[in-house]
Design an enzyme around this catalytic site. Structure first.
Site, PDB file in Angstrom:
ATOM      1  N   SER A   1      -3.561  -2.566  34.262  1.00 47.82           N
ATOM      2  CA  SER A   1      -2.779  -3.671  34.803  1.00 47.82           C
ATOM      3  C   SER A   1      -2.356  -4.625  33.708  1.00 47.82           C
ATOM      4  O   SER A   1      -2.963  -4.699  32.647  1.00 47.82           O
ATOM      5  CB  SER A   1      -3.607  -4.429  35.837  1.00 47.82           C
ATOM      6  OG  SER A   1      -4.704  -5.020  35.170  1.00 47.82           O
ATOM      7  N   LYS A   2      -1.318  -5.337  34.015  1.00 51.74           N
ATOM      8  CA  LYS A   2      -0.723  -6.324  33.115  1.00 51.74           C
ATOM      9  C   LYS A   2      -1.770  -7.359  32.703  1.00 51.74           C
ATOM     10  O   LYS A   2      -1.745  -7.880  31.600  1.00 51.74           O
ATOM     11  CB  LYS A   2       0.438  -6.979  33.870  1.00 51.74           C
ATOM     12  CG  LYS A   2       1.235  -7.936  33.051  1.00 51.74           C
ATOM     13  CD  LYS A   2       2.615  -7.394  32.703  1.00 51.74           C
ATOM     14  CE  LYS A   2       3.307  -8.307  31.725  1.00 51.74           C
ATOM     15  NZ  LYS A   2       3.697  -7.696  30.494  1.00 51.74           N
ATOM     16  N   ARG A   3      -2.685  -7.648  33.627  1.00 54.35           N
ATOM     17  CA  ARG A   3      -3.676  -8.695  33.344  1.00 54.35           C
ATOM     18  C   ARG A   3      -4.510  -8.378  32.113  1.00 54.35           C
ATOM     19  O   ARG A   3      -4.967  -9.266  31.419  1.00 54.35           O
ATOM     20  CB  ARG A   3      -4.600  -8.903  34.559  1.00 54.35           C
ATOM     21  CG  ARG A   3      -4.282 -10.190  35.286  1.00 54.35           C
ATOM     22  CD  ARG A   3      -5.147 -10.350  36.508  1.00 54.35           C
ATOM     23  NE  ARG A   3      -4.998  -9.215  37.409  1.00 54.35           N
ATOM     24  CZ  ARG A   3      -6.005  -8.470  37.836  1.00 54.35           C
ATOM     25  NH1 ARG A   3      -7.235  -8.739  37.452  1.00 54.35           N
ATOM     26  NH2 ARG A   3      -5.792  -7.467  38.646  1.00 54.35           N
TER      27      ARG A   3
ATOM     28  N   GLY B   1      -3.468  -6.783  29.421  1.00 51.02           N
ATOM     29  CA  GLY B   1      -2.613  -6.473  28.264  1.00 51.02           C
ATOM     30  C   GLY B   1      -1.287  -5.892  28.718  1.00 51.02           C
ATOM     31  O   GLY B   1      -1.058  -5.723  29.919  1.00 51.02           O
TER      32      GLY B   1
END
Ligand code: GLU
Length: 478
Positions: A252-254, A256
């Site tokens: 997930s974007k969270r 990286g």
């Protein structure tokens, strides 16, 4: 001839998972002298993102993946945007309706919401209850003709059955038809849903292998039933394992970046990213880790793709990029760092110095984007260390002694270079009685400004006596 497609929805950037799907399809297509097709799945009009199609294609090209057929490229099976194929879907839906494999559904959103709430309250899996499936054909035909808002649903067999998938990666997978519901295949805006469009297009475009993420596995029964209703043979399927964060949650974007363009902007080479991504789930028969695209084409096989999730290890990505940068031809490296330097004050300055600096930096560079900050040492009039570790060492008493003596030695010399550096340092040692780490580190930190800086000898050779003296002086004065 094998035909594989990458079929993204234009809802944003190219995700690394998307790049992996495209890559595996492309590798296999190339290996088997087949075709790689790009199809835009843009039937969800609410989620379209302006410019996404161009970006997706552009990032594939950046990665070295060429398309054989697709929007803007052409091919014998177009159009390649689903929004331009509505007539084709209409025709196929009519066939399903005529043959009683689908039916119009007039249930309001409100009714469906209430139904779902009720089912949840009773601990049941929310699913459509088939109310409109029971309508008489004449009644529903008349309601459709009068313009009543409706969707079209496909029928799941009345008698539950076990549907079998022989997946190229997972082997035999069985799914009960009762686990699915009467899926909507045409929305109230007249656009088909993914499930209908994907089956119709894969068949008409003569796709031989459908390769996609594991998250699509639960949709498989619906697709298999549609193939059966249309009387078509399904293609082969390969469902790729999930890509995971190091804590084994879904990438997930969270934790990286996940967009291919972000990796490009951070200075990862296309070769690195492609190589790294090829190893997310797939592995070669030996323990090699570095592969060119041509080698991957040769080695790739679906049999060697894992079922279990693949961890996206950013440390390994850094390591791999460093390997690739080290192996670049020097002119090539200069060309590749140029767009990064272009955004800085060093743009267009001394090209020869840039080349020399890049050569010295090359062995330790992890990403191209690091270059500009490393160039300060070469281009700035009065560069300073900022690393706390470097600063604190330089402030120590013994470091000051070393630097003072080094400056004193240089004052009486004509030049400083790679050859005479060792003898100067030897003199400093004799005069101060400081040796080893305590002798070399202050000099290295003062002149390279970094703990993990470039090779001291090369820097000294490039800078010469004056600049080294200046750097030693400012370190001494800290
Ligand atoms: N449009 C789907 C996606 O965005 C494609 C899934 C498939 O390949 O069937 O992932």
């Amino acid at each position: 001839m094998v035909r594989l497609r990458f079929a993204p929805s234009p809802t944003g950037f190219l995700h690394v998972g998307g790049l992996r799907t495209a890559l595996f399809c492309w590798l296999y297509a190339r290996q088997q002298s087949g075709k790689f097709i790009f199809r835009l799945e843009d039937t969800d009009q609410k989620r379209l993102v302006e410019g996404a199609e161009k970006d997706l294609i552009h990032m594939l090209e950046w990665a070295g993946i060429e398309l054989d057929e697709g929007p803007g490229i052409g091919g014998d099976f177009g159009p390649y945007r689903q929004s331009e194929r509505l007539e084709i879907y209409k025709h196929h839906v009519q066939k399903l309706l005529d043959e009683d494999h689908a039916y119009p559904c007039f249930c309001s959103t409100e009714r469906l919401d209430n139904l779902r709430d009720e089912q949840r309250a009773n601990d049941e899996t929310p699913r459509y209850d088939g109310l409109c499936r029971k309508l008489r054909k004449e009644e529903s035909a008349q309601r459709v003709t009068s313009g009543e808002t409706h969707v079209v649903r496909m029928k799941i067999p009345e008698i539950p059955e076990t549907l079998l998938l022989n997946d190229l990666i997972r082997g035999n997978v069985s799914i009960e038809s009762s686990q699915t519901e009467d899926q909507v295949i045409v929305k109230s805006d007249g656009f088909p849903t993914y499930h209908l469009a994907v089956v119709v297009d894969d068949h008409l475009m003569q796709i031989t292998h459908v390769v996609r993420g594991e998250e699509w596995l639960p949709s498989f029964p619906k697709h298999l039933l549609l193939y059966r209703y249309f009387g078509w043979d399904p293609p082969a399927f390969a469902h790729l394992p999930l890509i995971l964060n190091p804590d084994r949650t879904k990438l997930s974007k969270r934790q990286g970046d996940v967009a291919v363009e972000d990796f490009r902007d951070q200075g990862f080479l296309a070769e690195t990213l492609v190589n790294f991504i090829s190893l997310l789930g797939w592995s070669p028969a030996d323990d090699r880790e570095l592969f060119t695209l041509a080698e991957l084409v040769e080695e790739f096989s679906f049999e060697r793709v894992n079922k279990s999730g693949a961890v996206f290890d950013r440390e390994k990505l850094n390591w791999m990029n460093q390997q690739y940068i080290q192996n670049l031809d020097q002119q090539d490296l200069v060309r590749r760092v140029t767009p990064f330097v272009a955004k800085t004050a060093y743009a267009g300055q001394d090209a020869e110095l840039l080349e020399k600096a890049v050569k010295i930096l090359q062995p330790r560079l992890v990403t191209l984007a690091e270059t500009p900050k490393r160039l300060a040492l070469f281009f700035d009039e009065d560069p300073h260390a900022t690393d706390p570790e470097v600063l604190s060492l330089l402030k120590e008493e013994s470091s000051k002694q070393v630097l003072a003596e080094f400056i004193k030695q240089l004052e009486t010399m004509e030049s400083l270079n790679e050859e005479n550096l060792a003898s100067v340092v030897k003199n400093v040692q004799t005069a101060t009685n400081i040796k080893g780490k305590n002798l070399w580190m202050p000099l290295r930190y003062a002149i390279t400004l970094e703990a993990q800086g470039p090779d001291l000898k090369l820097i000294v050779d490039l800078f010469g006596r004056e600049k080294c003296m200046r750097l030693a002086q400012s370190a001494y004065e800290l």
